[in-house]
Design a protein around this motif. Structure first.
Motif, mmCIF file in Angstrom:
data_model
loop_
_atom_site.group_PDB
_atom_site.id
_atom_site.type_symbol
_atom_site.label_atom_id
_atom_site.label_comp_id
_atom_site.label_asym_id
_atom_site.label_seq_id
_atom_site.Cartn_x
_atom_site.Cartn_y
_atom_site.Cartn_z
ATOM 1 N N LEU A 126 0.838 -1.195 0.000
ATOM 2 C CA LEU A 126 0.000 0.000 0.000
ATOM 3 C C LEU A 126 0.877 1.249 0.000
ATOM 4 O O LEU A 126 0.538 2.244 -0.641
ATOM 5 C CB LEU A 126 -0.940 -0.013 1.210
ATOM 6 C CG LEU A 126 -1.962 1.105 1.282
ATOM 7 C CD1 LEU A 126 -2.821 1.151 0.026
ATOM 8 C CD2 LEU A 126 -2.843 0.936 2.516
ATOM 9 N N ASP A 127 2.025 1.201 0.672
ATOM 10 C CA ASP A 127 2.949 2.340 0.668
ATOM 11 C C ASP A 127 3.468 2.627 -0.745
ATOM 12 O O ASP A 127 3.616 3.781 -1.133
ATOM 13 C CB ASP A 127 4.122 2.100 1.618
ATOM 14 C CG ASP A 127 3.720 2.231 3.077
ATOM 15 O OD1 ASP A 127 2.668 2.843 3.371
ATOM 16 O OD2 ASP A 127 4.466 1.699 3.935
ATOM 17 N N LYS A 130 0.647 4.434 -2.539
ATOM 18 C CA LYS A 130 0.549 5.826 -2.083
ATOM 19 C C LYS A 130 1.677 6.665 -2.678
ATOM 20 O O LYS A 130 1.448 7.787 -3.136
ATOM 21 C CB LYS A 130 0.612 5.887 -0.550
ATOM 22 C CG LYS A 130 -0.627 5.414 0.133
ATOM 23 C CD LYS A 130 -0.441 5.520 1.648
ATOM 24 C CE LYS A 130 -1.638 5.005 2.397
ATOM 25 N NZ LYS A 130 -1.430 5.050 3.858
ATOM 26 N N GLU A 131 2.883 6.120 -2.685
ATOM 27 C CA GLU A 131 4.034 6.859 -3.217
ATOM 28 C C GLU A 131 3.835 7.149 -4.696
ATOM 29 O O GLU A 131 4.156 8.250 -5.169
ATOM 30 C CB GLU A 131 5.316 6.055 -2.992
ATOM 31 C CG GLU A 131 6.601 6.831 -3.284
ATOM 32 C CD GLU A 131 7.012 6.813 -4.750
ATOM 33 O OE1 GLU A 131 7.714 7.748 -5.171
ATOM 34 O OE2 GLU A 131 6.617 5.882 -5.487
ATOM 35 N N PHE A 133 1.043 7.626 -6.401
ATOM 36 C CA PHE A 133 0.085 8.715 -6.622
ATOM 37 C C PHE A 133 0.544 10.031 -5.998
ATOM 38 O O PHE A 133 0.313 11.102 -6.574
ATOM 39 C CB PHE A 133 -1.312 8.314 -6.131
ATOM 40 C CG PHE A 133 -1.988 7.362 -7.066
ATOM 41 C CD1 PHE A 133 -2.539 7.812 -8.259
ATOM 42 C CD2 PHE A 133 -2.038 6.007 -6.794
ATOM 43 C CE1 PHE A 133 -3.143 6.937 -9.151
ATOM 44 C CE2 PHE A 133 -2.642 5.115 -7.680
ATOM 45 C CZ PHE A 133 -3.188 5.581 -8.859
ATOM 46 N N GLU A 134 1.225 9.986 -4.854
ATOM 47 C CA GLU A 134 1.717 11.229 -4.247
ATOM 48 C C GLU A 134 2.797 11.872 -5.104
ATOM 49 O O GLU A 134 2.769 13.079 -5.352
ATOM 50 C CB GLU A 134 2.247 10.957 -2.833
ATOM 51 C CG GLU A 134 1.145 10.731 -1.819
ATOM 52 C CD GLU A 134 1.663 10.335 -0.445
ATOM 53 O OE1 GLU A 134 2.905 10.281 -0.236
ATOM 54 O OE2 GLU A 134 0.821 10.058 0.424
#
Length: 151
Positions: A126-127, A130-131, A133-134
């Motif tokens: 999941l990290d 997130k990375e 898309f961030e």
């Protein structure tokens, strides 16, 4: 003949005042404008407290190397979006945060990062997701014109 697609670039960071004319010349040579279907970039178009956004229609292969190289050479973080050319290449976002390599992300026609099946297969946590898309949604800092450092 090259595929021609829409293009936008958002530029931030600190630009020495003695390099401003070069930035304007590169932008205008490439047909970039501060608004879609607008005129040439001038000093009057420089933003206050926000990054500089430039746009163009009909950009060959969705790339303007001169503007990206200028940004990297002058430590100006940027985000570039290029529209898709069906059958040739997808829409793309390229992010450079002011250091390291430029990162490329598949995008949609609304300038949002997406995740393709091939990219999703590389996601291990999941990290990681997130990375992805961030980083792909990075917004450069405001563009500031500064006096060159005296030596």
């Amino acid at each position: 003949m090259a595929d021609r697609v829409p293009f936008s670039i958002t530029i931030g960071g600190s630009l020495p005042a003695d390099r401003l004319d070069e930035l304007i010349d590169i932008a205008n040579s490439a047909g970039l404008s501060p608004t879609w279907d607008g005129g040439p970039l001038t000093v009057d178009h420089l933003p206050v407290g926000t990054p500089l956004k430039l746009h163009a229609h009909e950009v060959a292969n969705g790339q303007i190397d001169d503007i990206e190289d200028f940004c990297c050479h002058n430590d100006l973080p940027f985000v570039r979006w290029s529209g898709a050319a069906p059958g040739s290449f997808p829409a793309e976002i390229v992010v450079w945060v002011g250091e390291g390599p430029r990162r490329s992300f598949t995008a949609d026609d609304d300038e949002h990062v997406v995740l393709t099946t091939e990219e999703a297969e590389k996601v291990q946590s999941l990290d990681d997701l997130k990375e992805h898309f961030e980083t792909g949604s990075y917004v450069p800092p405001p563009l500031e014109i500064v006096n060159p450092k005296s030596e």
